[in-house]
Scaffold this active site. Structure first.
Site, PDB file in Angstrom:
ATOM      1  CD1 TRP A 152       5.267   2.394  -4.778  1.00 51.18           C
ATOM      2  CD2 TRP A 152       4.944   3.310  -2.758  1.00 51.18           C
ATOM      3  NE1 TRP A 152       6.069   1.738  -3.886  1.00 51.18           N
ATOM      4  CE2 TRP A 152       5.902   2.273  -2.636  1.00 51.18           C
ATOM      5  CE3 TRP A 152       4.584   4.021  -1.612  1.00 51.18           C
ATOM      6  CZ2 TRP A 152       6.491   1.943  -1.426  1.00 51.18           C
ATOM      7  CZ3 TRP A 152       5.179   3.691  -0.399  1.00 51.18           C
ATOM      8  CH2 TRP A 152       6.117   2.665  -0.316  1.00 51.18           C
ATOM      9  CG  ASP A 153       1.362  10.163  -7.812  1.00 54.32           C
ATOM     10  OD1 ASP A 153       0.771  10.832  -6.952  1.00 54.32           O
ATOM     11  OD2 ASP A 153       1.354  10.451  -9.020  1.00 54.32           O
ATOM     12  CE1 TYR A 154      -0.262   3.074  -5.611  1.00 52.94           C
ATOM     13  CE2 TYR A 154       0.742   2.255  -3.592  1.00 52.94           C
ATOM     14  CZ  TYR A 154       0.384   2.066  -4.919  1.00 52.94           C
ATOM     15  OH  TYR A 154       0.671   0.874  -5.538  1.00 52.94           O
ATOM     16  CG  ASP A 155      -1.811  12.066  -4.690  1.00 52.50           C
ATOM     17  OD1 ASP A 155      -0.783  12.073  -4.003  1.00 52.50           O
ATOM     18  OD2 ASP A 155      -1.909  12.637  -5.789  1.00 52.50           O
TER      19      ASP A 155
END
Length: 654
Positions: free
Chosen positions: A333-336
């Site tokens: 989810w690109d939850y950096d």
């Protein structure tokens, strides 16, 4: 009215005004001694200024006192449209230090805004940088150097063209003994499959005589991206001290710490592109890491990708991992972890707990003990959907904090549809019904999924702020739905050829079966498809584990035509700063206002409209008998706001 009566009336009015607005009190000795010497105010990233001259009672008298223009507009740059001005200045001994995305560094007189020196790193303008930003510089005083020695106090300056530069804080001249005549070139031997995908955008930290640096990697173009290795160098000479790799490999894939040819086809990234925090007494650096590459498909990286998407504590002397907590398993989810870890002391159940707070893009608040990573508030694993696209192997559970979420995390349904008109709302209702939405960890799909919260946030790099006296944590959050769609390779090529990717953020994810495209879930009139607010400021009482208040942040001004400026709660990037006077300052919103909030209840006490939005975190300091509040007002290219190059200082009238 005769003259004596007129004069008496005027005198009474003046006396009334003076009694209603008493002169500001003189700053305390603590306030005078305070130095904003690190990006987050201090090494622990609290963004708290122990200054109380500006209060809720007088903040409405705040006015601009000087403006400095950098001239850094990126004219003629290949990616000038991405330009931002996200820097937070440092204040040390009467001087402000800050940088620009284009590689310029400035030292200003903190009282007048006049330049003391300027340095130009001559950053390459003709490169396809993923980001065009610089969030600031790092100050270090060498305890072994004589006060008048060259580079006794120095600045470490990261650049988007992968250099780390050391400058004399007094003169702005390079420190010749550091690296190659004052700089390190850190892109050699890195696996880099697209030019300028590897950058430095956040300032490093210094601890135990080492300067410690992460990297920013454009991690959606290729599976086999550069690895997000954290590096440490001798702060005096630039000699390598240690390195730490977030993704551990063994056997035939192991290497001595750098990506050297020939390049095996394993996934990379998991880079730490945000700001680190340092606990000097414990010899620890706290590092937030990002997702493994590529962001949105993980079929070729089975498992949890440890230690991607993790809060990691390393020993500053050796680089050895002390403890780590992964907060997103197998991220697609690109939850950096973008926010700086915040080192705070939490008073709870009669104890004073040395804690680290990690805010996340998916709107969660995690609190751990600094010593061993034990949760202060419980963390549980909950079941999440696992039926992703063919080839994907999603984690069956994800970590959830016991603290209340800062944003909406449930599914988006057709009943949530909203629009500026009846027609607009119906279009949103139809679009939502076509997309998959199972809540926060909705798997990516071929038909398109709603990501809520999105990869923008929750909380992004602007991080939170902390008042140690009230035990209150403040965070600005985005609350926007996004559409994400995975595309089989043949479908992607057809859409690219026929213009089907126009209006989307897309990437090839080369080395995987799927490309991707994503964009905000908007109505035909350009408004988000769910009811505002889409951006908020939230106060969390950490002593009791509850939300104290939540208020819309910003308006639709600047993103919607008049008369639709009345919508409250706008997209935002940047952060907040709090003071001992009980005031919180924040820009961040796309409408271009710098605002002052009452920390007690979230009331807006004052606002000032800037020429460009302040997509940066404000800071504060005292010179003489005056408190200043300073913010970078430069806008944001990717958010399509007005652009500027101004550093603006505010103070109360004398």
């Amino acid at each position: 009215m005769c003259r004596p009566i007129l004069m008496a009336v005027l005198a009474a009015a003046v006396l009334a005004a003076c009694s209603a607005a008493p002169p500001p009190s003189a700053p305390s000795a603590v306030a005078r001694a305070f130095q904003w010497s690190a990006w987050g105010g201090d090494a622990g990233g609290r963004r708290f200024a122990p200054i109380a001259q500006i209060t809720p009672a007088n903040v409405d008298r705040l006015q601009p006192v000087w403006t400095f223009h950098t001239g850094a507009r990126a004219k003629g740059w290949d990616v000038g449209g991405k330009l931002t001005f996200e820097a937070t200045p440092l204040f040390v001994h009467g001087t402000l230090y800050f940088s620009t995305a284009t590689g310029q560094v400035f030292a200003l007189d903190a009282a007048t805004g006049k330049a003391r020196w300027r340095y130009d790193a001559h950053v390459e303008a003709h490169a396809d940088y993923s980001e065009l930003t610089s969030r600031g510089v790092t100050y270090w005083r060498d305890p072994q150097a004589k006060a008048d020695a060259p580079c006794a106090a120095r600045l470490f300056v990261p650049t988007v063209d992968t250099r780390l530069i050391a400058l004399d804080a007094a003169t702005g001249k390079p420190c010749e003994a550091f690296g190659d005549h004052g700089q390190l070139h850190l892109s050699a031997h890195l696996r880099r499959t697209r030019h300028a995908d590897y950058e430095f955008t956040s300032p490093p930290v210094v601890a135990d005589g080492t300067v410690i640096l992460g990297s920013s990697i454009g991690d959606n173009a290729f599976a086999a991206e550069a690895r997000g290795t954290v590096r440490a160098f001798d702060a005096r000479t630039g000699a390598p001290r240690w390195h730490w790799n977030p993704i551990t490999r063994t056997g035939a894939d192991a290497d001595p710490g750098h990506d050297a040819p020939p390049y095996p086809k394993w996934n990379g990234a998991a880079n730490a592109w945000g700001v680190f925090s340092v606990d000097a007494a414990r010899h620890r650096v706290f590092i937030p890491t990002g997702s493994a590459s590529p962001d949105l498909y993980g079929g070729d990286r089975p498992g949890d990708d440890a230690w991607a998407n993790s809060l990691v504590a390393l020993d500053t002397r050796t680089g050895q991992r002390v403890w780590a907590r992964q907060l997103i398993h197998h991220d697609t989810w690109d939850y950096d972890l973008a926010a700086q870890p915040m080192l705070v002391t939490v008073r709870r159940d009669g104890q004073a707990i040395a804690a680290v707070v990690q805010l996340t893009k998916n709107g969660q608040v995690f609190v751990f003990r600094r010593d061993d990573g034990t949760p202060v508030y419980p963390v549980t694993e909950r079941a999440v959907p696992t039926d992703g696209v063919p080839g994907e192997q999603l984690s069956p559970t994800q970590p959830y904090s016991a603290l209340p979420a800062l944003v909406r995390q449930g599914p988006v349904t057709p009943d949530d549809a909203w629009g500026l008109t009846f027609w607009d709302r119906n279009a949103c209702r139809k679009r939502i019904a076509e997309l998959r939405s199972d809540g926060m960890f909705t798997p990516q799909s071929l038909r398109g999924s709603i990501e809520m919260p999105s990869w923008v946030g929750g909380t992004n790099w602007g991080s939170g702020s902390w008042n140690p006296h009230t035990q209150m944590l403040f965070a600005n959050v985005d609350d926007l739905p996004m559409v994400v769609q995975l595309l089989p390779r043949a479908t992607f090529e057809r859409l690219r050829k026929n213009g089907g990717l126009d209006g989307w953020d897309y990437n090839v994810q080369d080395g995987t079966p799927y490309a991707m495209r994503r964009r905000a879930l908007l109505s035909p009139l350009g408004a988000p498809c769910i009811k505002p607010p889409w951006g908020r400021l939230v106060a969390v009482d950490l002593a009791h584990g509850r939300i104290a208040w939540s208020r819309p942040l910003g308006t639709s001004r600047g993103k919607a035509p008049w008369p639709f400026w009345y919508l409250h709660g706008a997209p935002n990037l940047g952060g907040s700063m709090v003071t001992a006077g009980g005031v919180l300052f924040i820009g961040a919103a796309t409408d271009g206002y710098l605002r002052a909030f009452d920390q007690r209840d979230g009331r807006v006490l004052w606002r000032y409209h800037l020429d460009a939005p302040a997509m940066a975190t404000p800071m504060s300091y005292v010179v003489g008998d005056r408190q200043y509040v300073v913010v970078a007002a430069g806008g944001h290219g990717k958010l399509d706001t007005a652009r500027g190059d101004a550093l603006v200082a505010f103070a109360l009238p004398r």
